[in-house]
Design an enzyme around this catalytic site. Structure first.
Site, PDB file in Angstrom:
ATOM      1  N   THR A  62      10.821  -7.703   7.596  1.00  0.00           N
ATOM      2  CA  THR A  62      10.140  -6.560   8.207  1.00  0.00           C
ATOM      3  C   THR A  62      11.025  -5.324   8.362  1.00  0.00           C
ATOM      4  O   THR A  62      10.541  -4.265   8.781  1.00  0.00           O
ATOM      5  CB  THR A  62       9.589  -6.931   9.589  1.00  0.00           C
ATOM      6  OG1 THR A  62      10.670  -7.356  10.431  1.00  0.00           O
ATOM      7  CG2 THR A  62       8.549  -8.038   9.495  1.00  0.00           C
ATOM      8  N   LYS A  63      12.310  -5.439   8.045  1.00  0.00           N
ATOM      9  CA  LYS A  63      13.204  -4.296   8.216  1.00  0.00           C
ATOM     10  C   LYS A  63      12.902  -3.217   7.175  1.00  0.00           C
ATOM     11  O   LYS A  63      12.237  -3.446   6.174  1.00  0.00           O
ATOM     12  CB  LYS A  63      14.670  -4.733   8.107  1.00  0.00           C
ATOM     13  CG  LYS A  63      15.068  -5.831   9.081  1.00  0.00           C
ATOM     14  CD  LYS A  63      14.822  -5.456  10.527  1.00  0.00           C
ATOM     15  CE  LYS A  63      15.318  -6.556  11.470  1.00  0.00           C
ATOM     16  NZ  LYS A  63      15.002  -6.254  12.883  1.00  0.00           N
ATOM     17  N   ASN A  64      13.434  -2.019   7.395  1.00  0.00           N
ATOM     18  CA  ASN A  64      13.212  -0.921   6.450  1.00  0.00           C
ATOM     19  C   ASN A  64      13.691  -1.290   5.057  1.00  0.00           C
ATOM     20  O   ASN A  64      13.079  -0.901   4.059  1.00  0.00           O
ATOM     21  CB  ASN A  64      13.905   0.349   6.930  1.00  0.00           C
ATOM     22  CG  ASN A  64      13.234   0.941   8.147  1.00  0.00           C
ATOM     23  OD1 ASN A  64      12.850   0.216   9.077  1.00  0.00           O
ATOM     24  ND2 ASN A  64      13.069   2.256   8.175  1.00  0.00           N
ATOM     25  N   TYR A  79      16.044  -8.904   7.407  1.00  0.00           N
ATOM     26  CA  TYR A  79      14.821  -9.666   7.664  1.00  0.00           C
ATOM     27  C   TYR A  79      13.655  -8.932   6.995  1.00  0.00           C
ATOM     28  O   TYR A  79      13.666  -7.697   6.895  1.00  0.00           O
ATOM     29  CB  TYR A  79      14.611  -9.785   9.171  1.00  0.00           C
ATOM     30  CG  TYR A  79      13.472 -10.671   9.573  1.00  0.00           C
ATOM     31  CD1 TYR A  79      13.588 -12.060   9.497  1.00  0.00           C
ATOM     32  CD2 TYR A  79      12.271 -10.129  10.029  1.00  0.00           C
ATOM     33  CE1 TYR A  79      12.537 -12.879   9.857  1.00  0.00           C
ATOM     34  CE2 TYR A  79      11.211 -10.947  10.390  1.00  0.00           C
ATOM     35  CZ  TYR A  79      11.346 -12.321  10.300  1.00  0.00           C
ATOM     36  OH  TYR A  79      10.297 -13.135  10.645  1.00  0.00           O
TER      37      TYR A  79
END
Length: 367
Positions: A189-191, A187
């Protein structure tokens, strides 16, 4: 305040990559090959190598990765799966999708990660889960080695939920390489985030890899031949795979910067009304930086007035979600429930400047 410091900024994160990603998109469009093509294969190989796993099977999103991993482990109706209750029902939703029953395990008092003592107590009291989902929350590895040892000693398989821990490392091993199988989300917003939804399953078990490969495409053993129940259309597309492949070499640098911000907060916030998270080492990639306060709502209002955006992760425990209609009213998870009313997320993303982090610190200290 003239501007607000965001809790995250995807526009700032992607801006330096925009030209390269645009070129990638143009190349994919021109190729005429959009699903399960060479870019998917290249990314799967690269991400498996990065995680220290033999196999990577990309899927449409992280929730599918959780569910298909459980199905590959043989979880089905009537089975139990041990899971924490503090991560917005992602793991619990996967358990319920398999018609299995969640066994909720409390977390540690200071980090929101599965408590091995609570897991041990549940097992000793008669719980008999077929699998355990271990969530590496906020970017920090759980006590995964001890949990794997405990579970494998009882014939219980372990699924790592690595949606927030891409690249976290302990004793030379990365998130996703400790358990029997692991799930990731990409997704945005993940790292390591795509420009849309995406997910992956990694494992060192060739049979689990083969099963999940079939499950992600209708349960086919051959085209139009459905040999496995529980399959679906869950595929990472070529465009997202190519973009993720481009960003993967940047992940460790992004994680390093997240750790720097987390450690800046841990060292700088000095307020008896705010409990900071501990220092971040290699086993913590700073996906989220959370603090705890018994006056969370007041703190959040104060920070907003000071120009600092915050977020609440996660205010409703899984066993208290309204969709359960009282099914788990008897469940008591004191540490999980305490975090639900005290945890507050501060800005933490690679492009946050030192000056912005210092403004956050000063605002917290003025509370």
């Amino acid at each position: 305040m003239t501007s607000t410091i965001p809790v995250n900024s995807l526009s700032r994160h992607i801006a330096p990559l925009q030209d390269a990603l645009s070129d990638i998109a143009a190349a994919i469009i021109a190729s005429g090959y959009y699903v399960l093509g060479p870019n998917v294969k290249a990314f799967e190989q690269a991400f498996a190598g990065y995680c220290g796993a033999a196999h990577c099977i990309s899927v449409a999103n992280g929730t599918d990765a959780l569910e298909l991993s459980l199905r590959a482990l043989g979880v089905t109706e009537g089975d139990q799966v041990a899971v924490v209750a503090n991560a917005a029902m992602y793991g619990t939703s996967a358990v319920l999708a398999c018609n299995a029953t969640p066994v909720f395990i409390d977390t540690n008092v200071d980090d929101g990660l599965m408590s091995i003592q609570s897991l041990q107590a549940a097992l000793d009291s008669g719980a008999a889960p077929k699998a355990v989902i271990v969530t590496h929350l906020y970017g920090k590895l759980a006590d995964i080695e001890a949990i794997v040892t405990l579970c494998h000693g009882r014939g219980i398989t372990v699924l790592e939920d690595c949606a927030q821990s891409h690249g976290a490392t302990r004793n030379g091993k990365r998130a996703g390489s400790f358990g029997d199988i692991a799930s990731f989300s990409f997704y945005p917003t993940k790292n390591l985030g795509a420009l849309g939804d995406g997910g992956a399953i990694v494992t060192n078990d060739a049979q689990l890899a083969e099963t999940t490969t079939r499950l992600r495409q209708y349960g086919w053993s051959a085209k139009y031949t459905n040999s496995l129940r529980g399959g679906r259309n869950s595929r990472l597309d070529e465009l997202q795979a190519a973009m993720l492949l481009h960003m993967l070499p940047l992940l460790d640098g992004w994680n390093t910067r997240r750790r720097e911000i987390a450690n800046r907060y841990a060292a700088g916030i000095r307020n008896p009304r705010i409990v900071v998270s501990g220092p971040a080492g290699d086993d913590h990639v700073g996906h989220l930086y959370v603090v705890r306060s018994s006056a969370r709502d007041a703190l959040r209002e104060h920070l907003q007035a000071e120009g600092v955006q915050t977020e609440v992760h996660y205010p409703v425990c899984d066993h208290r979600q309204p969709c359960h209609a009282g099914a788990f009213d008897g469940v008591r998870l004191p540490n999980t429930e305490a975090d639900a009313v005290s945890v507050l997320t501060l800005p933490c993303f690679p492009e946050l400047t030192d000056a912005e982090a210092d403004q956050v610190i000063a605002a917290c200290n003025r509370f």
